[in-house]
Scaffold this motif. Sequence first.
Motif, PDB file in Angstrom:
ATOM      1  N   LEU A 109       0.861  -1.315   0.047  1.00  0.00           N
ATOM      2  CA  LEU A 109       0.055  -0.018   0.020  1.00  0.00           C
ATOM      3  C   LEU A 109       0.847   1.345   0.103  1.00  0.00           C
ATOM      4  CD1 LEU A 109      -2.875  -1.193   2.312  1.00  0.00           C
ATOM      5  CD2 LEU A 109      -3.074  -0.714   0.043  1.00  0.00           C
ATOM      6  N   TRP A 138       0.685   4.198  -2.808  1.00  0.00           N
ATOM      7  CA  TRP A 138       0.141   5.502  -2.597  1.00  0.00           C
ATOM      8  C   TRP A 138       1.371   6.460  -2.840  1.00  0.00           C
ATOM      9  CZ3 TRP A 138      -3.694   8.485  -1.950  1.00  0.00           C
ATOM     10  CH2 TRP A 138      -4.852   8.148  -1.398  1.00  0.00           C
ATOM     11  N   LEU A 154       0.551   7.285  -6.576  1.00  0.00           N
ATOM     12  CA  LEU A 154      -0.714   8.066  -6.796  1.00  0.00           C
ATOM     13  C   LEU A 154      -0.339   9.563  -6.428  1.00  0.00           C
ATOM     14  CD1 LEU A 154      -3.445   5.956  -5.276  1.00  0.00           C
ATOM     15  CD2 LEU A 154      -3.131   6.182  -7.647  1.00  0.00           C
ATOM     16  N   ILE A 155       0.465   9.779  -5.552  1.00  0.00           N
ATOM     17  CA  ILE A 155       0.823  11.010  -5.043  1.00  0.00           C
ATOM     18  C   ILE A 155       1.754  11.717  -6.117  1.00  0.00           C
ATOM     19  CG2 ILE A 155       2.058  12.531  -3.364  1.00  0.00           C
ATOM     20  CD1 ILE A 155       0.720  10.755  -1.251  1.00  0.00           C
ATOM     21  N   GLY A 191      -3.097  14.484  -0.013  1.00  0.00           N
ATOM     22  CA  GLY A 191      -2.822  12.931   0.167  1.00  0.00           C
ATOM     23  C   GLY A 191      -1.425  12.828   0.853  1.00  0.00           C
ATOM     24  N   VAL A 216      -1.495  10.450   4.023  1.00  0.00           N
ATOM     25  CA  VAL A 216      -0.933   8.890   3.885  1.00  0.00           C
ATOM     26  C   VAL A 216       0.506   8.826   4.404  1.00  0.00           C
ATOM     27  CG1 VAL A 216      -0.320   7.379   1.991  1.00  0.00           C
ATOM     28  CG2 VAL A 216      -2.423   8.648   1.728  1.00  0.00           C
ATOM     29  N   ALA A 238       4.736   5.903   5.889  1.00  0.00           N
ATOM     30  CA  ALA A 238       3.568   5.800   5.771  1.00  0.00           C
ATOM     31  C   ALA A 238       2.569   5.636   7.006  1.00  0.00           C
ATOM     32  CB  ALA A 238       3.240   4.424   4.940  1.00  0.00           C
ATOM     33  N   LEU A 284      -4.630   3.470   5.092  1.00  0.00           N
ATOM     34  CA  LEU A 284      -4.089   3.489   3.613  1.00  0.00           C
ATOM     35  C   LEU A 284      -5.373   2.671   2.583  1.00  0.00           C
ATOM     36  CD1 LEU A 284      -0.236   2.821   3.712  1.00  0.00           C
ATOM     37  CD2 LEU A 284      -1.527   5.197   3.758  1.00  0.00           C
ATOM     38  N   LEU A 322      -7.790   4.431   0.300  1.00  0.00           N
ATOM     39  CA  LEU A 322      -7.399   4.230  -1.394  1.00  0.00           C
ATOM     40  C   LEU A 322      -8.731   4.030  -2.035  1.00  0.00           C
ATOM     41  CD1 LEU A 322      -5.417   3.291  -3.355  1.00  0.00           C
ATOM     42  CD2 LEU A 322      -5.502   0.883  -2.364  1.00  0.00           C
ATOM     43  N   ALA A 360      -9.776   7.454  -3.129  1.00  0.00           N
ATOM     44  CA  ALA A 360      -8.839   7.774  -4.334  1.00  0.00           C
ATOM     45  C   ALA A 360      -9.494   7.090  -5.429  1.00  0.00           C
ATOM     46  CB  ALA A 360      -7.346   7.527  -3.805  1.00  0.00           C
TER      47      ALA A 360
END
Length: 333
Positions: free
Chosen positions: A5, A9, A12-13, A67, A71, A292, A298, A302, A305
Motif C-alpha cells: 500500500l 500511494w 498516486l501522489i 494526500g 498518507v 506511511a 491507507l 485508497l 482515491a
Amino acid sequence: MEIDLPFIWAGLIAFAILAYVVLDGFDLGVGILFPLLDTDKNRDQAMNSVAPVWDGNETWLILGGGGLYAVFPLAYATVLPALYAPLTAMLIGLIFRGVSFEFRWKTERGKFLWDWGFAGGSILAAFAQGITLGALVQGIEISDRQYAGGWWDWLTPFSLLTGVSLVIGYMLLGATWLILKTDGSLREQARDFAWRTALATLFLIGLVSVITPLLNPNYVERWFGSTTIAFSVVVPTLVMVCALVLFRGLKTENDVAPFLAAQSLFILCFAGIGISFYPYIVPTDITIWDAAAPDNSLKFLLVGAAILIPVILAYTAYAYWVFRGKVGEEGYH
C-alpha cells in the motif's frame, strides 16, 4: 499476495504532482510571459486561452498536498517545517494570481495593476516551487524523525538555480501552449519565446543534472549502480529525442509537436527525480514505508482515491475537450 500500500500511494501522489506540473505549468508559464506580450489584445487573448482550465488544474496540487498529509504524515511533518517560507510564498503567489485573473476584467483604470499581479503571482509561485524542489533534492536535516535544520536552510545556490530553472521551463510550456491555442501575432510572438526558452531550458536541465549527483553519494549510486545504470543512457537519450522534436516542430511551424515535446521534457525530468529519490520520500533519511500511515488508513483512503481520481480525470478531460481549438480575440471559436 500482499499489496504494498505505501508503494501504491507513493505512485498516486507522484502522479498527482506530475499532473499538476504538466497542467498548471503551462498556465503559470502564460502568466510569466504576460508582461512580455506586446499589446493588450495579445494579453487578453493569452488569458482567454487558459481561462476555462486554470483553476481546475490546481485541483492536482490540493490532491498531492492533502494526500501527503493523510498518507505519509511523517514526511509531511518533517518537510513542512523545513519549507514553510517557499511554500507560503507559493500560496501567496497563487492567491494573487487567481484574484488578478478575475479582477483585471472588471476595471480599466487599475487594469495594469492586476496585469502585474497576474504576472508577479505566476512568477512567485513558479520560483517558490522550484526552490522547494531544490531544497528537497539537496536534502533536509533530520534528527529523531524531526526537522533539525534552520529557518533559512532551504535558501542555497542550488535551490535558487532550480527556482530559476522552473520559471524558465514554465515559460517554455506557456509559449508552446500559446502556439497551440492562438493564431496571428500572438502565435508568432509565442514561437519566438519558445525558441529562446527551449535553449535555456535544455541548458539548465543539463546543468542541474550534472550538479545533482554531486550533492549526495546516494544519487550517484541510483544513477550509476549496476542495476540502474541503464537509466543514465535511456533518460538522456529520450531528452535529446524530445529536444529534436521540439525544435523541428518550431522550425516547421507545427502547432502541436512543440507543446507535446515540452511536456515530455518535464515528464522525463520528473522521472529522473523519482529515480534519484526512490525508495526515499524525504531524501535520504525517510523511506516511503517509514513515513506511511497504518495500513488500515491507507486502505480506507485508497477507496476514496479510487473514486475521486477517475472523476477528476474525467472532468479535466471533458473541460479540455469542450474548449479545444484556437482562441480568438473574443474567446474560443
